[in-house]
Design an enzyme around this catalytic site. Structure first.
Site, PDB file in Angstrom:
ATOM      1  N   THR A  96       2.592  -7.403   4.038  1.00 46.81           N
ATOM      2  CA  THR A  96       2.246  -6.584   5.143  1.00 46.81           C
ATOM      3  C   THR A  96       0.943  -6.406   4.758  1.00 46.81           C
ATOM      4  OG1 THR A  96       4.536  -5.860   5.229  1.00 46.81           O
ATOM      5  CG2 THR A  96       2.815  -4.736   6.276  1.00 46.81           C
ATOM      6  N   LYS A 171       4.717  -6.150  12.819  1.00 49.90           N
ATOM      7  CA  LYS A 171       5.115  -5.411  11.521  1.00 49.90           C
ATOM      8  C   LYS A 171       4.426  -4.220  11.370  1.00 49.90           C
ATOM      9  CE  LYS A 171       6.687  -4.883   7.510  1.00 49.90           C
ATOM     10  NZ  LYS A 171       8.181  -4.314   7.363  1.00 49.90           N
ATOM     11  N   LYS A 246       0.291   2.862   2.505  1.00 45.27           N
ATOM     12  CA  LYS A 246      -0.433   1.579   3.012  1.00 45.27           C
ATOM     13  C   LYS A 246      -0.161   1.211   4.538  1.00 45.27           C
ATOM     14  CE  LYS A 246       0.849  -2.304   2.384  1.00 45.27           C
ATOM     15  NZ  LYS A 246       1.540  -3.208   2.757  1.00 45.27           N
TER      16      LYS A 246
HETATM   17  P1  NAD Z   1       5.846  -4.932  -5.242  1.00 43.39           P
HETATM   18  O1  NAD Z   1       4.534  -4.052  -5.722  1.00 43.39           O
HETATM   19  O2  NAD Z   1       7.180  -4.715  -5.850  1.00 43.39           O
HETATM   20  O3  NAD Z   1       5.538  -6.624  -5.574  1.00 43.39           O
HETATM   21  C1  NAD Z   1       4.395  -7.257  -5.474  1.00 43.39           C
HETATM   22  C2  NAD Z   1       4.145  -7.877  -6.820  1.00 43.39           C
HETATM   23  O4  NAD Z   1       2.826  -9.012  -6.610  1.00 43.39           O
HETATM   24  C3  NAD Z   1       4.130  -7.466  -8.095  1.00 43.39           C
HETATM   25  O5  NAD Z   1       4.998  -8.105  -8.751  1.00 43.39           O
HETATM   26  C4  NAD Z   1       2.513  -7.756  -8.535  1.00 43.39           C
HETATM   27  O6  NAD Z   1       2.473  -8.053  -9.967  1.00 43.39           O
HETATM   28  C5  NAD Z   1       2.272  -9.085  -7.804  1.00 43.39           C
HETATM   29  N1  NAD Z   1       0.843  -9.217  -7.742  1.00 43.39           N
HETATM   30  C6  NAD Z   1      -0.128  -8.567  -7.322  1.00 43.39           C
HETATM   31  N2  NAD Z   1      -1.336  -9.221  -7.381  1.00 43.39           N
HETATM   32  C7  NAD Z   1      -0.955 -10.425  -7.899  1.00 43.39           C
HETATM   33  C8  NAD Z   1      -1.846 -11.446  -8.072  1.00 43.39           C
HETATM   34  N3  NAD Z   1      -3.352 -11.617  -8.006  1.00 43.39           N
HETATM   35  N4  NAD Z   1      -1.376 -12.716  -8.461  1.00 43.39           N
HETATM   36  C9  NAD Z   1      -0.028 -12.718  -8.807  1.00 43.39           C
HETATM   37  N5  NAD Z   1       0.648 -11.811  -8.353  1.00 43.39           N
HETATM   38  C10 NAD Z   1       0.396 -10.466  -7.910  1.00 43.39           C
HETATM   39  O7  NAD Z   1       5.653  -4.921  -3.497  1.00 43.39           O
HETATM   40  P2  NAD Z   1       6.910  -5.207  -2.863  1.00 43.39           P
HETATM   41  O8  NAD Z   1       7.698  -4.079  -2.500  1.00 43.39           O
HETATM   42  O9  NAD Z   1       7.639  -6.606  -3.149  1.00 43.39           O
HETATM   43  O10 NAD Z   1       6.277  -5.703  -1.497  1.00 43.39           O
HETATM   44  C11 NAD Z   1       5.499  -6.659  -1.341  1.00 43.39           C
HETATM   45  C12 NAD Z   1       4.932  -6.728   0.141  1.00 43.39           C
HETATM   46  O11 NAD Z   1       5.898  -6.736   1.063  1.00 43.39           O
HETATM   47  C13 NAD Z   1       4.104  -5.593   0.644  1.00 43.39           C
HETATM   48  O12 NAD Z   1       3.141  -6.103   1.476  1.00 43.39           O
HETATM   49  C14 NAD Z   1       5.045  -4.667   1.340  1.00 43.39           C
HETATM   50  O13 NAD Z   1       4.359  -3.997   2.221  1.00 43.39           O
HETATM   51  C15 NAD Z   1       5.905  -5.795   2.008  1.00 43.39           C
HETATM   52  N6  NAD Z   1       7.278  -5.315   2.380  1.00 43.39           N
HETATM   53  C16 NAD Z   1       7.952  -4.423   1.220  1.00 43.39           C
HETATM   54  C17 NAD Z   1       9.337  -4.137   1.694  1.00 43.39           C
HETATM   55  C18 NAD Z   1      10.116  -3.362   0.749  1.00 43.39           C
HETATM   56  O14 NAD Z   1      10.937  -2.714   1.089  1.00 43.39           O
HETATM   57  N7  NAD Z   1       9.663  -3.211  -0.575  1.00 43.39           N
HETATM   58  C19 NAD Z   1      10.013  -4.390   2.832  1.00 43.39           C
HETATM   59  C20 NAD Z   1       9.285  -5.223   3.731  1.00 43.39           C
HETATM   60  C21 NAD Z   1       7.942  -5.592   3.642  1.00 43.39           C
END
Ligand code: NAD
Length: 309
Positions: A96, A171, A246
């Site tokens: 997102t 979204k 965010k």
């Molecule tokens: P998270 O922080 O748990 O996971 C993100 C991952 O990306 C981490 O493991 C981090 O180490 C990795 N990362 C960051 N920079 C990186 C890079 N340069 N190279 C490789 N890996 C890298 O976040 P999440 O909860 O999984 O959310 C991910 C996305 O999905 C966000 O944009 C969030 O808004 C969206 N989202 C989350 C949810 C939820 O319920 N958690 C639901 C829908 C959408």
């Protein structure tokens, strides 16, 4: 069976890749976090040491990263996806992110000869684990149709939204509504408790009444009512307060650029900011209930403020 490269194996990317593996795809993962990478390997993902290694020979590349800056850094630059993927590889960003970053990736991908779609998801960690996410997909219609085929094992709903960045627009608006619902659910839950209602009885009523919402059914902020709620688990994050802040910030920025007043959204954003200022940004966003029940101590007054007073 396809070869899938996956960058970002956190709370969402982890369970999403588990479903891709179950569907028979070969998934090659990359994450900066060793912990995230090891967890993904445990459910069948092959670990890689760089973006270049992950995307080599891939039919499709997914990114599932926190913010627009992360997506830009993973796509652009000498070590990035556009520099290392083959031109036939389909590129899908499910993070997102802000509309400007999504447009920048669309433009750069198209200029380099790639097919790219923005395909953010809704459904939370529980939906990611169950393979019941809703995907909203923006981009050129052929690429959207192709992406839908790969997305199928992770989703209950796949909805094309139109051209470039419209997936992100959908979204951002959805999550504005989610977080307002979460705030209202937190207030209703605490007030019902203080009026002497059994929390399960109140939930049973609200979930079949006009107070119902996805936040109530999936993220109920009082422990012991909804199994998928982080409240059962000391608010260990399924969706961090930092990411919620965010997302609502993305809605507020989009609203300012379209002169749309978001009075309630702006207020809810302040609640997440107070959680972050109180040192709880890495906890689950449902912890905003602690601002209603008073269990989160007010952030310490900065020394500079004390000196001035
Ligand atoms: P998270 O922080 O748990 O996971 C993100 C991952 O990306 C981490 O493991 C981090 O180490 C990795 N990362 C960051 N920079 C990186 C890079 N340069 N190279 C490789 N890996 C890298 O976040 P999440 O909860 O999984 O959310 C991910 C996305 O999905 C966000 O944009 C969030 O808004 C969206 N989202 C989350 C949810 C939820 O319920 N958690 C639901 C829908 C959408």
């Amino acid at each position: 069976m396809a070869t899938v490269a996956w960058i970002g194996l956190g709370n969402m990317g982890g369970p999403m890749t588990a479903n891709m593996v179950k569907a028979g795809h070969a998934v090659r993962g990359f994450d900066l976090s060793t912990h995230a990478l090891e967890a993904a390997v445990a459910h069948g993902v092959t670990a890689t040491a760089s973006i270049a290694e992950a995307v080599q020979g891939a039919d499709v590349v997914f990114t599932m990263l926190p913010k627009g800056d992360h997506v830009r850094s993973v796509y652009f630059g000498e070590a990035g996806i556009l520099a290392h993927a083959a031109k036939e590889t389909l590129l899908i960003d499910s993070s997102t992110i802000d509309i400007e970053s999504a447009q920048a990736v669309h433009d750069a991908a198209a200029a380099a000869g790639f097919r790219f779609v923005d395909a953010p998801v809704s459904g939370g960690m529980s939906g990611a684990a169950a393979g019941t996410l809703t995907f909203m997909i923006g981009g050129e219609s052929g690429a959207v149709a192709e992406a839908s085929g790969y997305i199928e094992p992770m989703s209950a709903n796949i909805i094309p939204t139109g051209g470039a960045t419209t997936g992100q627009a959908a979204k951002i608006c959805n999550n504005l509504m989610l977080f307002i619902n979460l705030a209202s659910t937190s207030e209703g839950a605490v007030l019902a408790d203080r009026l002497g209602l059994d929390k399960q009885v109140f939930w049973d009523i609200a979930s079949v009444s006009s107070g119902d919402s996805w936040a109530l059914r999936t993220w109920y902020p009082l422990a012991g009512v909804v199994p998928t709620a982080a409240s059962n688990n000391g608010f260990a994050p399924t969706f961090t307060a930092e990411l919620a802040n965010k997302d609502i910030g993305l809605a507020i920025a989009a609203a300012r650029s379209t002169e749309t007043p978001l009075e309630i959204g702006e207020h809810v954003q302040q609640l997440f900011q107070r959680l972050i200022d109180g040192g709880q940004g890495a906890k689950d966003c449902t912890m905003i209930v602690s601002l209603v029940d008073g269990s989160l101590a007010a952030p310490a007054v900065p020394a500079s403020a004390t000196a001035l007073s």
